[in-house]
Design a protein around this motif. Sequence first.
Motif, PDB file in Angstrom:
ATOM      1  N   SER A   1       0.829  -1.207   0.000  1.00 38.66           N
ATOM      2  CA  SER A   1       0.000   0.000   0.000  1.00 38.66           C
ATOM      3  C   SER A   1       0.864   1.258   0.000  1.00 38.66           C
ATOM      4  O   SER A   1       0.417   2.328  -0.381  1.00 38.66           O
ATOM      5  CB  SER A   1      -0.962   0.000   1.183  1.00 38.66           C
ATOM      6  OG  SER A   1      -0.318  -0.394   2.360  1.00 38.66           O
ATOM      7  N   GLU A   2       2.093   1.154   0.449  1.00 38.85           N
ATOM      8  CA  GLU A   2       3.049   2.282   0.419  1.00 38.85           C
ATOM      9  C   GLU A   2       4.378   1.774  -0.087  1.00 38.85           C
ATOM     10  O   GLU A   2       5.153   1.245   0.692  1.00 38.85           O
ATOM     11  CB  GLU A   2       3.230   2.865   1.824  1.00 38.85           C
ATOM     12  CG  GLU A   2       2.168   3.832   2.277  1.00 38.85           C
ATOM     13  CD  GLU A   2       2.111   5.132   1.499  1.00 38.85           C
ATOM     14  OE1 GLU A   2       3.172   5.550   0.967  1.00 38.85           O
ATOM     15  OE2 GLU A   2       1.040   5.715   1.407  1.00 38.85           O
ATOM     16  N   PRO A   3       4.688   1.900  -1.360  1.00 37.32           N
ATOM     17  CA  PRO A   3       3.900   2.518  -2.420  1.00 37.32           C
ATOM     18  C   PRO A   3       2.721   1.622  -2.850  1.00 37.32           C
ATOM     19  O   PRO A   3       2.671   0.446  -2.483  1.00 37.32           O
ATOM     20  CB  PRO A   3       4.915   2.681  -3.558  1.00 37.32           C
ATOM     21  CG  PRO A   3       5.900   1.584  -3.345  1.00 37.32           C
ATOM     22  CD  PRO A   3       5.978   1.396  -1.855  1.00 37.32           C
ATOM     23  N   GLU A   4       1.854   2.207  -3.636  1.00 35.81           N
ATOM     24  CA  GLU A   4       0.597   1.538  -4.016  1.00 35.81           C
ATOM     25  C   GLU A   4       0.806   0.572  -5.172  1.00 35.81           C
ATOM     26  O   GLU A   4       0.470   0.872  -6.311  1.00 35.81           O
ATOM     27  CB  GLU A   4      -0.442   2.584  -4.417  1.00 35.81           C
ATOM     28  CG  GLU A   4      -0.806   3.547  -3.329  1.00 35.81           C
ATOM     29  CD  GLU A   4      -1.937   4.448  -3.762  1.00 35.81           C
ATOM     30  OE1 GLU A   4      -1.738   5.246  -4.701  1.00 35.81           O
ATOM     31  OE2 GLU A   4      -3.025   4.337  -3.187  1.00 35.81           O
ATOM     32  N   ARG A   5       1.356  -0.578  -4.860  1.00 35.46           N
ATOM     33  CA  ARG A   5       1.755  -1.486  -5.945  1.00 35.46           C
ATOM     34  C   ARG A   5       0.849  -2.704  -6.074  1.00 35.46           C
ATOM     35  O   ARG A   5       0.441  -3.293  -5.081  1.00 35.46           O
ATOM     36  CB  ARG A   5       3.206  -1.919  -5.726  1.00 35.46           C
ATOM     37  CG  ARG A   5       4.186  -0.756  -5.827  1.00 35.46           C
ATOM     38  CD  ARG A   5       5.562  -1.121  -5.312  1.00 35.46           C
ATOM     39  NE  ARG A   5       6.314  -1.887  -6.304  1.00 35.46           N
ATOM     40  CZ  ARG A   5       6.981  -2.989  -6.022  1.00 35.46           C
ATOM     41  NH1 ARG A   5       7.000  -3.473  -4.804  1.00 35.46           N
ATOM     42  NH2 ARG A   5       7.633  -3.610  -6.971  1.00 35.46           N
ATOM     43  N   ARG A   6       0.587  -3.060  -7.332  1.00 32.46           N
ATOM     44  CA  ARG A   6      -0.183  -4.269  -7.639  1.00 32.46           C
ATOM     45  C   ARG A   6       0.523  -5.001  -8.774  1.00 32.46           C
ATOM     46  O   ARG A   6       1.042  -4.361  -9.695  1.00 32.46           O
ATOM     47  CB  ARG A   6      -1.601  -3.918  -8.135  1.00 32.46           C
ATOM     48  CG  ARG A   6      -2.427  -3.068  -7.181  1.00 32.46           C
ATOM     49  CD  ARG A   6      -2.863  -3.854  -5.958  1.00 32.46           C
ATOM     50  NE  ARG A   6      -3.802  -3.106  -5.132  1.00 32.46           N
ATOM     51  CZ  ARG A   6      -3.464  -2.274  -4.149  1.00 32.46           C
ATOM     52  NH1 ARG A   6      -2.195  -2.076  -3.845  1.00 32.46           N
ATOM     53  NH2 ARG A   6      -4.403  -1.657  -3.447  1.00 32.46           N
ATOM     54  N   ARG A   7       0.501  -6.345  -8.719  1.00 33.46           N
ATOM     55  CA  ARG A   7       1.014  -7.110  -9.849  1.00 33.46           C
ATOM     56  C   ARG A   7      -0.132  -7.479 -10.776  1.00 33.46           C
ATOM     57  O   ARG A   7      -1.203  -7.884 -10.321  1.00 33.46           O
ATOM     58  CB  ARG A   7       1.735  -8.380  -9.381  1.00 33.46           C
ATOM     59  CG  ARG A   7       2.278  -9.220 -10.555  1.00 33.46           C
ATOM     60  CD  ARG A   7       3.085 -10.417 -10.096  1.00 33.46           C
ATOM     61  NE  ARG A   7       4.198 -10.027  -9.256  1.00 33.46           N
ATOM     62  CZ  ARG A   7       5.328  -9.478  -9.683  1.00 33.46           C
ATOM     63  NH1 ARG A   7       5.490  -9.238 -10.977  1.00 33.46           N
ATOM     64  NH2 ARG A   7       6.289  -9.160  -8.842  1.00 33.46           N
ATOM     65  N   LEU A   8       0.099  -7.319 -12.070  1.00 31.82           N
ATOM     66  CA  LEU A   8      -0.883  -7.722 -13.077  1.00 31.82           C
ATOM     67  C   LEU A   8      -0.228  -8.774 -13.959  1.00 31.82           C
ATOM     68  O   LEU A   8       0.833  -8.532 -14.540  1.00 31.82           O
ATOM     69  CB  LEU A   8      -1.298  -6.533 -13.955  1.00 31.82           C
ATOM     70  CG  LEU A   8      -2.380  -5.581 -13.437  1.00 31.82           C
ATOM     71  CD1 LEU A   8      -1.916  -4.818 -12.196  1.00 31.82           C
ATOM     72  CD2 LEU A   8      -2.757  -4.583 -14.531  1.00 31.82           C
TER      73      LEU A   8
END
Length: 159
Positions: A129-136
């Motif tokens: 969430s800090e940083p706001e990371r998501r894997r796609l």
Amino acid sequence: MQNKKPFSLVSDSPQMTRRLGAAVAEALAVGDLIGLEGDLGAGKTVFTQGIAEGIGSNEPATSPSFVLIHIYTGRITLAHIDLYRLSSIQAEELGLDDYLTDAAGVVEWVERLSGLEPDLWIKFSFLSSEPERRRLEFSSLSERGETLLAAVARTVSND
Ligand SMILES: Nc1ncnc2c1ncn2[C@@H]1O[C@H](COP(=O)(O)OP(=O)(O)O)[C@@H](O)[C@H]1O
Ligand SMILES: [Mg+2]
């Protein structure tokens, strides 16, 4: 068709996820089906917002929490389906084939759908969430899927 080259990337903001959705929208055609998998808060609806913006819909995409299917109209029509409230459903029960005769489709919680294979399957995972990371993780399952995936790859390489 086999998934030739699974393609994985990290989005570091909701804006980037939205931009990736818009990239898919540019190549999107009637009949295309995009499936989104991933936990609550992983970014599936944000990505869908990007697709809706990308087709030029002026209605903001929100989670269709009480309706199963939400329609957005732009350059083409987009049917947004959220299966969160269901444990499983047949494409036939949804009438998905009928929607896909004059719209493109995007399905959240696609792993709960049976009877119809998406062209492009995207698995979202929470990273931080800090940083706001998501894997796609993108998997194309058809020729159309390859075309949609190529649009994403182009956007990423132009960054
Ligand atoms: N990189 C990112 N991509 C997408 N959403 C992100 C990202 N980082 C943080 N977020 C936040 O995570 C939440 C994702 O919500 P949403 O798209 O509704 O999830 P889902 O539909 O998968 O349940 C939003 O509040 C969004 O602002
Ligand atoms: Mg959602």
